[in-house]
Design a protein around this motif. Structure first.
Motif, PDB file in Angstrom:
ATOM      1  N   THR A  60     -90.568 -48.924  14.777  1.00 15.30           N
ATOM      2  CA  THR A  60     -90.705 -50.318  15.202  1.00 15.30           C
ATOM      3  C   THR A  60     -91.159 -50.405  16.652  1.00 15.30           C
ATOM      4  OG1 THR A  60     -88.927 -50.881  13.699  1.00 15.30           O
ATOM      5  CG2 THR A  60     -89.512 -52.517  15.315  1.00 15.30           C
ATOM      6  N   ASN A  61     -90.695 -49.508  17.486  1.00 14.71           N
ATOM      7  CA  ASN A  61     -91.081 -49.538  18.894  1.00 14.71           C
ATOM      8  C   ASN A  61     -92.495 -49.019  19.116  1.00 14.71           C
ATOM      9  OD1 ASN A  61     -88.554 -50.487  19.503  1.00 14.71           O
ATOM     10  ND2 ASN A  61     -87.741 -48.494  20.036  1.00 14.71           N
ATOM     11  N   LEU A  62     -93.007 -48.214  18.204  1.00 17.35           N
ATOM     12  CA  LEU A  62     -94.328 -47.622  18.392  1.00 17.35           C
ATOM     13  C   LEU A  62     -95.458 -48.556  17.959  1.00 17.35           C
ATOM     14  CD1 LEU A  62     -93.641 -43.967  17.243  1.00 17.35           C
ATOM     15  CD2 LEU A  62     -93.619 -44.899  19.534  1.00 17.35           C
ATOM     16  N   LYS A  63     -95.181 -49.472  17.043  1.00 16.02           N
ATOM     17  CA  LYS A  63     -96.241 -50.367  16.567  1.00 16.02           C
ATOM     18  C   LYS A  63     -96.860 -51.198  17.681  1.00 16.02           C
ATOM     19  CE  LYS A  63     -94.511 -50.839  11.889  1.00 16.02           C
ATOM     20  NZ  LYS A  63     -93.890 -51.754  10.920  1.00 16.02           N
ATOM     21  N   PRO A  64     -96.061 -51.853  18.537  1.00 18.75           N
ATOM     22  CA  PRO A  64     -96.702 -52.624  19.622  1.00 18.75           C
ATOM     23  C   PRO A  64     -97.533 -51.751  20.548  1.00 18.75           C
ATOM     24  CG  PRO A  64     -94.383 -53.195  19.451  1.00 18.75           C
ATOM     25  CD  PRO A  64     -94.623 -52.041  18.538  1.00 18.75           C
ATOM     26  N   ALA A  65     -97.066 -50.545  20.819  1.00 16.14           N
ATOM     27  CA  ALA A  65     -97.814 -49.650  21.710  1.00 16.14           C
ATOM     28  C   ALA A  65     -99.154 -49.264  21.088  1.00 16.14           C
ATOM     29  CB  ALA A  65     -96.988 -48.405  22.006  1.00 16.14           C
ATOM     30  N   ILE A  66     -99.141 -48.984  19.808  1.00 15.24           N
ATOM     31  CA  ILE A  66    -100.384 -48.606  19.130  1.00 15.24           C
ATOM     32  C   ILE A  66    -101.339 -49.792  19.068  1.00 15.24           C
ATOM     33  CG2 ILE A  66    -101.337 -47.884  16.902  1.00 15.24           C
ATOM     34  CD1 ILE A  66     -98.799 -46.124  16.622  1.00 15.24           C
ATOM     35  N   PHE A  67    -100.816 -50.982  18.776  1.00 15.69           N
ATOM     36  CA  PHE A  67    -101.675 -52.166  18.762  1.00 15.69           C
ATOM     37  C   PHE A  67    -102.300 -52.409  20.130  1.00 15.69           C
ATOM     38  CE2 PHE A  67     -99.198 -53.949  15.007  1.00 15.69           C
ATOM     39  CZ  PHE A  67    -100.213 -53.671  14.113  1.00 15.69           C
ATOM     40  N   LEU A  68    -101.500 -52.327  21.190  1.00 11.80           N
ATOM     41  CA  LEU A  68    -102.037 -52.557  22.534  1.00 11.80           C
ATOM     42  C   LEU A  68    -103.081 -51.508  22.890  1.00 11.80           C
ATOM     43  CD1 LEU A  68     -98.828 -53.635  24.457  1.00 11.80           C
ATOM     44  CD2 LEU A  68    -100.745 -55.069  23.788  1.00 11.80           C
ATOM     45  N   TRP A  69    -102.841 -50.274  22.487  1.00 13.39           N
ATOM     46  CA  TRP A  69    -103.800 -49.206  22.768  1.00 13.39           C
ATOM     47  C   TRP A  69    -105.115 -49.462  22.045  1.00 13.39           C
ATOM     48  CZ3 TRP A  69    -106.089 -44.996  20.138  1.00 13.39           C
ATOM     49  CH2 TRP A  69    -106.670 -44.055  20.967  1.00 13.39           C
ATOM     50  N   LEU A  70    -105.018 -49.859  20.784  1.00 16.02           N
ATOM     51  CA  LEU A  70    -106.235 -50.132  20.021  1.00 16.02           C
ATOM     52  C   LEU A  70    -106.976 -51.357  20.549  1.00 16.02           C
ATOM     53  CD1 LEU A  70    -105.019 -49.414  16.386  1.00 16.02           C
ATOM     54  CD2 LEU A  70    -106.580 -48.041  17.774  1.00 16.02           C
ATOM     55  N   PHE A  71    -106.247 -52.391  20.954  1.00 13.32           N
ATOM     56  CA  PHE A  71    -106.886 -53.587  21.508  1.00 13.32           C
ATOM     57  C   PHE A  71    -107.651 -53.256  22.784  1.00 13.32           C
ATOM     58  CE2 PHE A  71    -103.483 -56.568  19.552  1.00 13.32           C
ATOM     59  CZ  PHE A  71    -104.117 -56.498  18.325  1.00 13.32           C
TER      60      PHE A  71
END
Length: 131
Positions: free
Chosen positions: A2-13
């Protein structure tokens, strides 16, 4: 996870110029959802037990997660701007790519540590405090 999803989304954005407004919207939505959770818990459990639950469960993780998300968001915006500025020069952007990936890996390591803290430390403390 759950904590990694926002980080991955921000990285991809951050890999696209169009991702800059998406980063701002995503961070604003995360802040809104945290505020919503706090208000629901306080409304459901009352100020005494709700404050205790929030202090034991939400506060420790959010002390680390919010700065990490803001760091990733700012880094993603800076990287997207660097891509836009140096779109014709490949050699100048290598340093930005390395910095972008290194900071992402560092933030992921901290988020994994927060997840371990949540799993093995916070759960027993919450069970003991609320029983």
């Amino acid at each position: 996870a759950t904590n990694l999803k926002p980080a991955i989304f921000l990285w991809l954005f951050g890999l696209w110029i169009i991702g800059i407004p998406l980063i701002c919207v995503y961070i604003a939505f995360e802040g809104y959802s945290i505020g919503f959770v706090i208000s629901i818990v306080l409304n459901s459990l009352g100020s005494g037990k709700g404050s205790l639950l929030l202090a034991l469960s939400l506060l420790p993780q959010e002390i680390f997660i919010i700065p990490i998300l803001l760091t990733l968001g700012v880094n993603s915006i800076l990287f997207a701007k660097a891509i836009w500025k140096n779109k014709n020069r490949v050699s100048n952007i290598k340093f930005d790519i390395y910095r972008y990936i290194f900071l992402f890996i560092l933030c992921i390591a901290v988020l994994i540590g927060v997840t371990v803290l949540q799993t093995y430390v916070q759960v027993p403390v919450i069970k003991g405090a609320l029983t």
